[in-house]
Design a protein around this motif. Sequence first.
Motif, PDB file in Angstrom:
ATOM      1  N   SER A   1      16.219 -10.358  33.576  1.00 23.78           N
ATOM      2  CA  SER A   1      16.543  -9.769  32.274  1.00 23.78           C
ATOM      3  C   SER A   1      17.577 -10.622  31.542  1.00 23.78           C
ATOM      4  CB  SER A   1      17.070  -8.339  32.458  1.00 23.78           C
ATOM      5  OG  SER A   1      16.084  -7.509  33.045  1.00 23.78           O
ATOM      6  N   LEU A   2      18.589 -11.091  32.275  1.00 24.88           N
ATOM      7  CA  LEU A   2      19.602 -11.961  31.676  1.00 24.88           C
ATOM      8  C   LEU A   2      18.969 -13.257  31.163  1.00 24.88           C
ATOM      9  CD1 LEU A   2      22.553 -11.553  34.218  1.00 24.88           C
ATOM     10  CD2 LEU A   2      22.468 -10.682  31.867  1.00 24.88           C
ATOM     11  N   PHE A   3      18.071 -13.832  31.987  1.00 25.16           N
ATOM     12  CA  PHE A   3      17.392 -15.060  31.573  1.00 25.16           C
ATOM     13  C   PHE A   3      16.547 -14.832  30.321  1.00 25.16           C
ATOM     14  CE2 PHE A   3      13.038 -16.801  31.825  1.00 25.16           C
ATOM     15  CZ  PHE A   3      13.304 -18.082  31.344  1.00 25.16           C
ATOM     16  N   THR A   4      15.764 -13.764  30.300  1.00 26.37           N
ATOM     17  CA  THR A   4      14.875 -13.488  29.167  1.00 26.37           C
ATOM     18  C   THR A   4      15.674 -13.258  27.893  1.00 26.37           C
ATOM     19  OG1 THR A   4      13.243 -12.514  30.680  1.00 26.37           O
ATOM     20  CG2 THR A   4      13.015 -12.015  28.339  1.00 26.37           C
ATOM     21  N   LEU A   5      16.762 -12.473  28.007  1.00 21.20           N
ATOM     22  CA  LEU A   5      17.602 -12.215  26.839  1.00 21.20           C
ATOM     23  C   LEU A   5      18.263 -13.499  26.342  1.00 21.20           C
ATOM     24  CD1 LEU A   5      19.226  -8.896  28.074  1.00 21.20           C
ATOM     25  CD2 LEU A   5      17.800  -9.119  26.032  1.00 21.20           C
ATOM     26  N   THR A   6      18.715 -14.338  27.280  1.00 20.41           N
ATOM     27  CA  THR A   6      19.338 -15.610  26.900  1.00 20.41           C
ATOM     28  C   THR A   6      18.321 -16.525  26.233  1.00 20.41           C
ATOM     29  OG1 THR A   6      20.938 -15.455  28.717  1.00 20.41           O
ATOM     30  CG2 THR A   6      20.562 -17.642  27.773  1.00 20.41           C
ATOM     31  N   GLY A   7      17.136 -16.640  26.831  1.00 20.97           N
ATOM     32  CA  GLY A   7      16.088 -17.467  26.257  1.00 20.97           C
ATOM     33  C   GLY A   7      15.707 -17.015  24.860  1.00 20.97           C
ATOM     34  N   PHE A   8      15.622 -15.693  24.690  1.00 16.10           N
ATOM     35  CA  PHE A   8      15.288 -15.144  23.378  1.00 16.10           C
ATOM     36  C   PHE A   8      16.396 -15.438  22.367  1.00 16.10           C
ATOM     37  CE2 PHE A   8      15.246 -11.628  20.286  1.00 16.10           C
ATOM     38  CZ  PHE A   8      13.946 -11.729  19.814  1.00 16.10           C
ATOM     39  N   ARG A   9      17.650 -15.299  22.809  1.00 13.21           N
ATOM     40  CA  ARG A   9      18.796 -15.556  21.921  1.00 13.21           C
ATOM     41  C   ARG A   9      18.818 -17.016  21.462  1.00 13.21           C
ATOM     42  NH1 ARG A   9      24.276 -13.708  22.004  1.00 13.21           N
ATOM     43  NH2 ARG A   9      23.446 -11.684  22.681  1.00 13.21           N
ATOM     44  N   LEU A  10      18.500 -17.937  22.364  1.00 18.09           N
ATOM     45  CA  LEU A  10      18.570 -19.361  22.043  1.00 18.09           C
ATOM     46  C   LEU A  10      17.284 -19.894  21.412  1.00 18.09           C
ATOM     47  CD1 LEU A  10      20.516 -20.614  25.185  1.00 18.09           C
ATOM     48  CD2 LEU A  10      21.407 -20.170  22.896  1.00 18.09           C
ATOM     49  N   GLY A  11      16.271 -19.048  21.375  1.00 18.58           N
ATOM     50  CA  GLY A  11      15.059 -19.323  20.617  1.00 18.58           C
ATOM     51  C   GLY A  11      14.442 -20.692  20.821  1.00 18.58           C
ATOM     52  N   GLN A  12      14.374 -21.489  19.748  1.00 19.01           N
ATOM     53  CA  GLN A  12      13.681 -22.771  19.775  1.00 19.01           C
ATOM     54  C   GLN A  12      14.301 -23.748  20.766  1.00 19.01           C
ATOM     55  OE1 GLN A  12      10.757 -23.298  18.146  1.00 19.01           O
ATOM     56  NE2 GLN A  12      10.703 -25.135  19.453  1.00 19.01           N
ATOM     57  N   GLN A  13      15.604 -23.651  20.970  1.00 23.47           N
ATOM     58  CA  GLN A  13      16.249 -24.530  21.951  1.00 23.47           C
ATOM     59  C   GLN A  13      15.636 -24.322  23.342  1.00 23.47           C
ATOM     60  OE1 GLN A  13      20.690 -24.832  21.693  1.00 23.47           O
ATOM     61  NE2 GLN A  13      20.418 -23.236  20.131  1.00 23.47           N
ATOM     62  N   THR A  14      15.421 -23.043  23.693  1.00 25.87           N
ATOM     63  CA  THR A  14      14.799 -22.735  24.975  1.00 25.87           C
ATOM     64  C   THR A  14      13.355 -23.217  25.000  1.00 25.87           C
ATOM     65  OG1 THR A  14      16.203 -20.795  25.303  1.00 25.87           O
ATOM     66  CG2 THR A  14      14.151 -20.875  26.570  1.00 25.87           C
ATOM     67  N   GLN A  15      12.629 -22.988  23.921  1.00 21.62           N
ATOM     68  CA  GLN A  15      11.225 -23.399  23.873  1.00 21.62           C
ATOM     69  C   GLN A  15      11.086 -24.902  24.042  1.00 21.62           C
ATOM     70  OE1 GLN A  15       8.588 -21.121  23.690  1.00 21.62           O
ATOM     71  NE2 GLN A  15       7.564 -22.990  24.398  1.00 21.62           N
ATOM     72  N   ASP A  16      12.008 -25.670  23.459  1.00 21.76           N
ATOM     73  CA  ASP A  16      11.963 -27.126  23.601  1.00 21.76           C
ATOM     74  C   ASP A  16      12.134 -27.541  25.065  1.00 21.76           C
ATOM     75  OD1 ASP A  16      11.641 -27.359  20.879  1.00 21.76           O
ATOM     76  OD2 ASP A  16      13.751 -27.849  20.481  1.00 21.76           O
ATOM     77  N   VAL A  17      13.063 -26.887  25.761  1.00 20.53           N
ATOM     78  CA  VAL A  17      13.283 -27.197  27.183  1.00 20.53           C
ATOM     79  C   VAL A  17      12.052 -26.822  27.996  1.00 20.53           C
ATOM     80  CG1 VAL A  17      14.665 -26.672  29.232  1.00 20.53           C
ATOM     81  CG2 VAL A  17      15.780 -26.927  27.010  1.00 20.53           C
ATOM     82  N   VAL A  18      11.511 -25.637  27.738  1.00 18.77           N
ATOM     83  CA  VAL A  18      10.321 -25.172  28.466  1.00 18.77           C
ATOM     84  C   VAL A  18       9.154 -26.138  28.266  1.00 18.77           C
ATOM     85  CG1 VAL A  18       8.560 -23.360  28.564  1.00 18.77           C
ATOM     86  CG2 VAL A  18      10.985 -22.743  28.455  1.00 18.77           C
ATOM     87  N   ASP A  19       8.947 -26.595  27.031  1.00 15.94           N
ATOM     88  CA  ASP A  19       7.839 -27.515  26.743  1.00 15.94           C
ATOM     89  C   ASP A  19       8.006 -28.827  27.503  1.00 15.94           C
ATOM     90  OD1 ASP A  19       6.718 -25.652  25.080  1.00 15.94           O
ATOM     91  OD2 ASP A  19       7.483 -26.547  23.220  1.00 15.94           O
ATOM     92  N   LYS A  20       9.218 -29.360  27.527  1.00 15.39           N
ATOM     93  CA  LYS A  20       9.471 -30.612  28.243  1.00 15.39           C
ATOM     94  C   LYS A  20       9.235 -30.442  29.741  1.00 15.39           C
ATOM     95  CE  LYS A  20      12.817 -32.516  24.940  1.00 15.39           C
ATOM     96  NZ  LYS A  20      14.242 -32.891  24.718  1.00 15.39           N
ATOM     97  N   MET A  21       9.674 -29.304  30.278  1.00 16.98           N
ATOM     98  CA  MET A  21       9.496 -29.059  31.715  1.00 16.98           C
ATOM     99  C   MET A  21       8.021 -28.899  32.064  1.00 16.98           C
ATOM    100  SD  MET A  21      12.648 -26.730  33.007  1.00 16.98           S
ATOM    101  CE  MET A  21      14.298 -27.452  33.139  1.00 16.98           C
ATOM    102  N   ARG A  22       7.297 -28.176  31.233  1.00 19.66           N
ATOM    103  CA  ARG A  22       5.864 -28.004  31.483  1.00 19.66           C
ATOM    104  C   ARG A  22       5.150 -29.347  31.498  1.00 19.66           C
ATOM    105  NH1 ARG A  22       4.729 -22.798  27.558  1.00 19.66           N
ATOM    106  NH2 ARG A  22       5.304 -21.168  29.074  1.00 19.66           N
ATOM    107  N   SER A  23       5.528 -30.218  30.564  1.00 21.97           N
ATOM    108  CA  SER A  23       4.913 -31.536  30.483  1.00 21.97           C
ATOM    109  C   SER A  23       5.214 -32.358  31.730  1.00 21.97           C
ATOM    110  CB  SER A  23       5.416 -32.262  29.241  1.00 21.97           C
ATOM    111  OG  SER A  23       4.883 -33.566  29.161  1.00 21.97           O
ATOM    112  N   ALA A  24       6.490 -32.303  32.187  1.00 19.81           N
ATOM    113  CA  ALA A  24       6.888 -33.061  33.371  1.00 19.81           C
ATOM    114  C   ALA A  24       6.189 -32.541  34.621  1.00 19.81           C
ATOM    115  CB  ALA A  24       8.395 -33.020  33.543  1.00 19.81           C
TER     116      ALA A  24
END
Length: 282
Positions: free
Chosen positions: A250-273
Motif C-alpha cells: 500500500s505504501l509503495f502504490t501510494l508513493t508510486g501514484f504520488r510521484l506519477g510520471q517519475q515512477t512510470q519512467d523508472v518502471v518503463d526502464k526496468m521493464r526494458s532492462a
Amino acid sequence: MAQTAISSIKANYQQLNNTEQRIADTILANPSVAHDYTIQELAVASGVSSASVSRFVKHIGWESYRDFSVALAASENDDAFFGEIEENDSTNDIVRKVFSGADNALASTVEMLDPADFDVAVDLICNARVVGLFGIGGSSIVAFNGYHKFLRTPINVQQHPDYDIQLMQAVKMRKDDVAIVISHSGRNHDTLVIAEQLKANGTPIIAITSFAQSPLAKLADLTLVSIAEEVNFRSESMSSLIAQITIIDSLFTLTGFRLGQQTQDVVDKMRSAIEGTRISKK
C-alpha cells in the motif's frame, strides 16, 4: 481510528496488565455474550472493578465503554479470527484454515489502519533523501519485499538482510531520511537496537508491527498495526507477514501514484532492462 473491537483487543493484548488481560479473556471467550454486558456485568464476569473495565477500553483505543460495546456487537463474528489446527483436520480443513487466517488478518488489519497515517507516511517517504527498510528474521522478508517494490520508484531505497549491516546503515541515516522498521512482536532486541540508533540520529521511524503498545511502537514516529494471532503451528504468525507485506504494498502504490510520471519512467526502464534478460519466443 477505524477498527473492530476484537481486533483492537488482539493488537494490544501483550501490552495489557494482568487485570486487563482477564477482561480481554472474558470477552474473547464469548464475544456474542459479552457484547450484551453492561460495564458492571463485564466487571463481575471478569472478577474486576468497573473502573478497571473503563481503563481497559481506553487502553485499547476507545473513548468510552458504550462505544466499545457497540463495536463489539458489530464484530462478534471476529472470534473466528483464526482456527487452531486440530488433530482430526483433513487436508481441506487445514488449507481452508490457513487461507481463512490470511483473509481475516487482512480484513482486520485494514479496519485498524487510519488512511491519514498513510498520507503522513507517504509524505515522509517522498521527501526523504534515503528510505531504509529494516527487519530481522521473518520480518526481513517484508523488508526485502519493500525494497524490491520501491526500486520501481525514483526513491533512493536501502535494505540488507544482515543485522550488522542494518545497524551500520542505521548509524549513517540522518534527519532528512526515513526508516521503515518491521517487527511482528515489536520486542525483538536487535530490531530495538536499530530503532534506538535511528531515534538517536533524529531519523523519522515508520513502524510496522502487530502490537500497538510495543517498545518499537513507542520509539516510532508513526505506527501501522498489522493484526495477527499466534496459534499452534502458526506461531510468529505467518498471517502477520501477509498483512505486513500488504501494508508495504500500500505504501509503495501510494508513493508510486504520488510521484506519477517519475515512477512510470523508472518502471518503463526496468521493464526494458528485464525484458532483455529473457529468452525470446521461437
